[in-house]
Motif scaffolding. Structure first.
Motif, PDB file in Angstrom:
ATOM      1  N   ASN A 150       0.831  -1.197   0.000  1.00 24.59           N
ATOM      2  CA  ASN A 150       0.000   0.000   0.000  1.00 24.59           C
ATOM      3  C   ASN A 150       0.871   1.255   0.000  1.00 24.59           C
ATOM      4  OD1 ASN A 150      -2.321   1.584   0.138  1.00 24.59           O
ATOM      5  ND2 ASN A 150      -2.466   1.443   2.366  1.00 24.59           N
ATOM      6  N   ARG A 195       1.049   4.112  -2.846  1.00 27.95           N
ATOM      7  CA  ARG A 195       0.812   5.512  -2.471  1.00 27.95           C
ATOM      8  C   ARG A 195       1.950   6.399  -2.976  1.00 27.95           C
ATOM      9  NH1 ARG A 195       0.392   4.865   2.638  1.00 27.95           N
ATOM     10  NH2 ARG A 195       2.574   5.296   3.096  1.00 27.95           N
ATOM     11  N   GLN A 196       3.166   5.905  -2.846  1.00 26.29           N
ATOM     12  CA  GLN A 196       4.317   6.687  -3.309  1.00 26.29           C
ATOM     13  C   GLN A 196       4.307   6.835  -4.822  1.00 26.29           C
ATOM     14  OE1 GLN A 196       8.052   5.365  -1.677  1.00 26.29           O
ATOM     15  NE2 GLN A 196       9.266   6.458  -3.210  1.00 26.29           N
ATOM     16  N   THR A 226       1.535   6.569  -6.900  1.00 27.02           N
ATOM     17  CA  THR A 226       0.317   7.167  -7.470  1.00 27.02           C
ATOM     18  C   THR A 226      -0.171   8.394  -6.716  1.00 27.02           C
ATOM     19  OG1 THR A 226      -1.215   5.814  -6.150  1.00 27.02           O
ATOM     20  CG2 THR A 226      -0.411   4.876  -8.230  1.00 27.02           C
ATOM     21  N   GLU A 230      -1.984   8.098  -4.088  1.00 21.82           N
ATOM     22  CA  GLU A 230      -3.210   7.690  -3.429  1.00 21.82           C
ATOM     23  C   GLU A 230      -3.045   6.307  -2.808  1.00 21.82           C
ATOM     24  OE1 GLU A 230      -6.387   7.787  -6.216  1.00 21.82           O
ATOM     25  OE2 GLU A 230      -6.315   9.957  -6.503  1.00 21.82           O
ATOM     26  N   GLU A 231      -3.694   6.131  -1.664  1.00 23.53           N
ATOM     27  CA  GLU A 231      -3.683   4.819  -1.032  1.00 23.53           C
ATOM     28  C   GLU A 231      -4.735   3.924  -1.677  1.00 23.53           C
ATOM     29  OE1 GLU A 231      -4.028   4.845   3.161  1.00 23.53           O
ATOM     30  OE2 GLU A 231      -2.114   5.890   3.477  1.00 23.53           O
TER      31      GLU A 231
END
Length: 472
Positions: free
Chosen positions: A117, A121-122, A124, A126-127
């Motif tokens: 996750n 997140r890094q 995109t 987003e989570e």
């Protein structure tokens, strides 16, 4: 009964009534026989504390014990796979105690899920959504089970059953991935019945099912997520009438989740095209159908005399089918001890045979039984009130090569009913036998002359399986 309901019941092989003792024996035998045939060293399964994994785990442990009692080497590894701290930890502990696995392991999947996750997140910004993260937990659990299985030569057990299959209530390539599904054909009500028969504590068999994958809805029940109760699903699968809205909900889920039951999609698949009928067979493939190669039939002296030769011929066909990636269907006869499945002459004689779990019902020693579909019948024809047609449709097989015993009864009747089902049927004459030669010859002549069904010697049968070229 609704037409789609009948089709779904046939496809999943659900029986309206079961004998829990018989079902336990049937499924333990399946696991033990497959393990022996595969050469693997045992089983592994994630134990969540839920109804399904508790039953699948106990059946796996019993199967491992049976293999060991027969002189084999087998172990069952029960795995705890929590995401941090499981909210129903007490149920998981109770399940492990009931299952009594040879070995227990605990692996927390949280570090792997959270690390993935974080990387996403890094990349995109987003989570993962809570829903996708829940499926990621399920896939990490299956990765963990296959990692342990790979290092130790084990088979991964899945806990999927008919009530989950019909609704698609499993994670694709997560808990939907497995080597063996010992609960297939059971609905949720029947799963509970088997657990009660095995004397599981009430907190396990009476537990409200929950996948427990969502962080924002911890402990959310399956029924709340599905929008329909398991009682309605079970009634539907057992052939009972259910409210129209419930039936439509189940059928919409069945069609909408087809991609989960057919993975990955191949170039020749057409079920997904909007113009097609998703549940109609489209293949012209050939399946090998092996009939009644069980100990009970070889009690006849005429068949006992050709036993080894016949097993050798059929094994040769099975190997050829497997080499050509053609499906093999093993059909066996099995009768209930209470007489409920007996034929008229069996009732008149007050004598049944091939009872579940008996030596009579077992396949012959030496028969190649790995990597096949199994169909159970109670009459001569392998089509009569069985799942055979549904299995052939699922496999895309419209051409059958039939072999086994006895030529004048079960083989001939299956070939006749195959004709009635608009299937192309050929008889592997070099791999059939009977205790009544004159009648067998007459029926083979009838099949050939009246139904235009080819009678193939061993060389021709092998050629058919290897090339797929149907004889003129």
């Amino acid at each position: 009964m609704r037409e789609t309901q009948r089709k779904i019941i046939d496809a999943l092989g659900v029986r309206p009534e079961i004998d829990p003792a018989d079902e336990v024996e049937r499924r333990v035998r399946f696991l033990a026989d497959y393990l022996t045939a595969s050469g693997a060293k045992g089983f592994v399964l994630g134990i969540s504390g839920g109804v399904d994994s508790s039953l699948a785990g106990r059946l796996s442990q019993l199967a491992a014990e049976r293999v060991r009692s027969d002189g084999g080497d087998a172990v069952f590894v029960g795995m705890r796979l929590p995401y941090r701290v499981q909210h129903d930890e007490h149920d998981a502990v109770a399940a492990l105690e009931f299952v009594a696995a040879d070995e227990s392991l605990t692996v927390d999947v949280a570090p792997g899920v959270d690390a993935l996750n974080g990387e996403i997140r890094q990349a995109t910004g987003e989570e993962l959504t809570d829903f996708t993260k829940g499926n990621t937990k399920a896939r990490h659990r299956m990765v963990t089970q296959y990692a342990v299985a790979g290092d130790r030569g084990l088979l991964v057990i899945g806990a999927d059953h008919a009530a989950e299959n019909v609704t698609g209530f499993f994670t694709k390539f997560g808990d939907g991935a497995a080597d063996l599904l010992p609960l297939s054909g059971l609905d949720k009500r029947q799963v509970r019945a088997l657990l009660r028969h095995l004397e599981a504590p009430q907190q396990l068999w009476d537990k409200v099912p929950t996948a427990d994958l969502l962080d924002d809805a911890e402990g959310q029940t399956d029924e709340a997520e599905l929008g329909i109760g398991y009682d309605a699903i079970d009634d539907y699968l057992e052939g009972r009438e259910v409210p129209v809205r419930a039936a439509e909900t189940i059928e919409a889920a069945w069609h909408g989740n087809r991609h989960k039951r057919t993975t990955p999609v191949e170039v020749t698949d057409t079920w997904w095209r909007p113009t097609g009928q998703p549940d109609e067979p489209t293949g012209e493939g050939t399946a090998l159908v092996v009939i009644d190669m069980q100990n009970s039939y070889f009690e006849f002296p005429e068949l006992a005399a050709v036993r080894d030769e016949l097993v050798g011929s059929i094994n040769e066909l099975i190997r050829a089918a497997h080499d050509a990636d053609r499906p093999v269907v093993l059909v066996r006869t099995e009768h209930a001890e209470d007489g409920s499945t007996w034929t008229l002459n069996m009732r008149e004689d007050d004598q049944g045979f091939a009872f579940p779990g008996t030596e009579q019902a077992r396949f012959l020693d030496g028969l190649a039984t790995g990597g096949h579909v199994e169909v159970v019948k109670t009459r001569d024809s392998a089509f009569f009130k069985t799942s055979l047609r549904a299995e052939l449709d699922r496999l895309g097989a419209s051409r059958l090569l039939v072999c086994g015993v006895s030529t004048h009864s079960c083989v001939a009747q299956t070939a006749i009913d195959g004709f009635a089902e608009n299937l192309h049927v050929a008889v592997a004459r070099g791999a059939v036998s009977s205790d009544n030669s004159p009648l067998s010859e007459a029926l083979l002549e009838f099949l050939h002359d009246q139904m235009r069904q080819p009678l193939l010697d061993q060389t021709q049968s092998l050629e058919l399986l290897r090339t797929g070229h149907w004889p003129d």
